[in-house]
Scaffold this motif. Structure first.
Motif, PDB file in Angstrom:
ATOM      1  N   ALA A 175      -2.613   2.805   5.139  1.00  0.00           N
ATOM      2  CA  ALA A 175      -1.475   1.952   5.481  1.00  0.00           C
ATOM      3  C   ALA A 175      -1.074   2.140   6.936  1.00  0.00           C
ATOM      4  CB  ALA A 175      -0.296   2.277   4.572  1.00  0.00           C
ATOM      5  N   ALA A 225       5.756   4.351   5.048  1.00  0.00           N
ATOM      6  CA  ALA A 225       4.559   5.184   4.908  1.00  0.00           C
ATOM      7  C   ALA A 225       4.692   6.472   5.724  1.00  0.00           C
ATOM      8  CB  ALA A 225       3.324   4.401   5.346  1.00  0.00           C
ATOM      9  N   TYR A 263       4.807   1.612  10.302  1.00  0.00           N
ATOM     10  CA  TYR A 263       5.228   1.413   8.914  1.00  0.00           C
ATOM     11  C   TYR A 263       6.085   2.615   8.503  1.00  0.00           C
ATOM     12  CZ  TYR A 263       4.482  -0.442   4.150  1.00  0.00           C
ATOM     13  OH  TYR A 263       4.636  -0.996   2.905  1.00  0.00           O
ATOM     14  N   ARG A 307       0.812  -1.217   0.000  1.00  0.00           N
ATOM     15  CA  ARG A 307       0.000   0.000   0.000  1.00  0.00           C
ATOM     16  C   ARG A 307       0.849   1.272   0.000  1.00  0.00           C
ATOM     17  NH1 ARG A 307      -5.356   0.963   1.162  1.00  0.00           N
ATOM     18  NH2 ARG A 307      -5.689  -1.177   1.851  1.00  0.00           N
TER      19      ARG A 307
END
Length: 198
Positions: free
Chosen positions: A73, A83, A80, A50
């Motif tokens: 995400a 991201a 993450y 993503r």
């Protein structure tokens, strides 16, 4: 000629023609190589990668959709770091909620302190805030961690803002050497060249 059914690959596959660019961005390698059609490639990217898909969408200038994907995400994985950095950098580029951008980039750096792309994001944040010396320090460090045209472009911008045309030109030339398809940068170098002749 269409590919045989089940032989298409994830965009992040190791032999993708954009692999060098994706490596520079810190993207993972995906082994998926038995996808049936382009639609399923997109669906695979959206569900399995993503943040990376959002970054690719950003490069295609669809900023709103990229932001939507990155937020989803982070809802799924708050740690993450890819991201966190991409969304933070997107906010910086859009000059939007710089406080949130700084928090996200620093969180990404806590997890990967020697990631050149993340250090670059921090340096560019400092530039947007007018903290030019902090920006230079971060961007110079980023350039030792990752050879990337964006980092050199950023360095050139900061040096230019400081009135150091020599170092601005030097870094813009390094950026163009890595990515010659930067027409705006070529124009900036031409302006500097003309000014130096006066």
């Amino acid at each position: 000629q269409l590919p045989k059914r089940g032989t298409m690959k994830c965009l992040l596959h190791k032999d993708d023609p954009n692999r060098k660019h994706y490596d520079d961005l810190g993207f993972r390698v995906c082994p998926k190589d038995n996808i049936n059609n382009p639609y399923q490639v997109r669906q695979h990217m959206k569900s399995k990668h993503r943040a990376e898909w959002a970054a690719i969408e950003t490069e295609r200038t669809d900023k709103e959709k990229a932001e939507e994907h990155l937020k989803k995400a982070l809802q799924l994985r708050p740690d993450y770091h890819e991201a966190l950095n991409y969304l933070g950098y997107l906010y910086i580029e859009e000059n939007k909620d710089l406080g949130a951008a700084e928090i996200m980039i620093r969180r990404a750096l806590e997890m990967q302190p020697d990631n050149g792309a993340y250090v670059d994001s921090l340096g560019w944040f400092y530039f947007k805030k007018g903290k030019l010396q902090e920006s230079i320090k971060a961007l110079e460090r980023a350039s030792t961690l990752l050879e990337d045209p964006v980092i050199y472009e950023h360095l050139g911008e900061v040096y230019f803002k400081l009135g150091d045309n020599k170092n601005a030109a030097l870094n813009w030339q390094k950026s163009l050497k890595l990515d010659p398809a930067q027409d705006e940068l070529k124009k900036k170098l031409e302006v500097l060249s003309q000014e130096s002749k006066k």
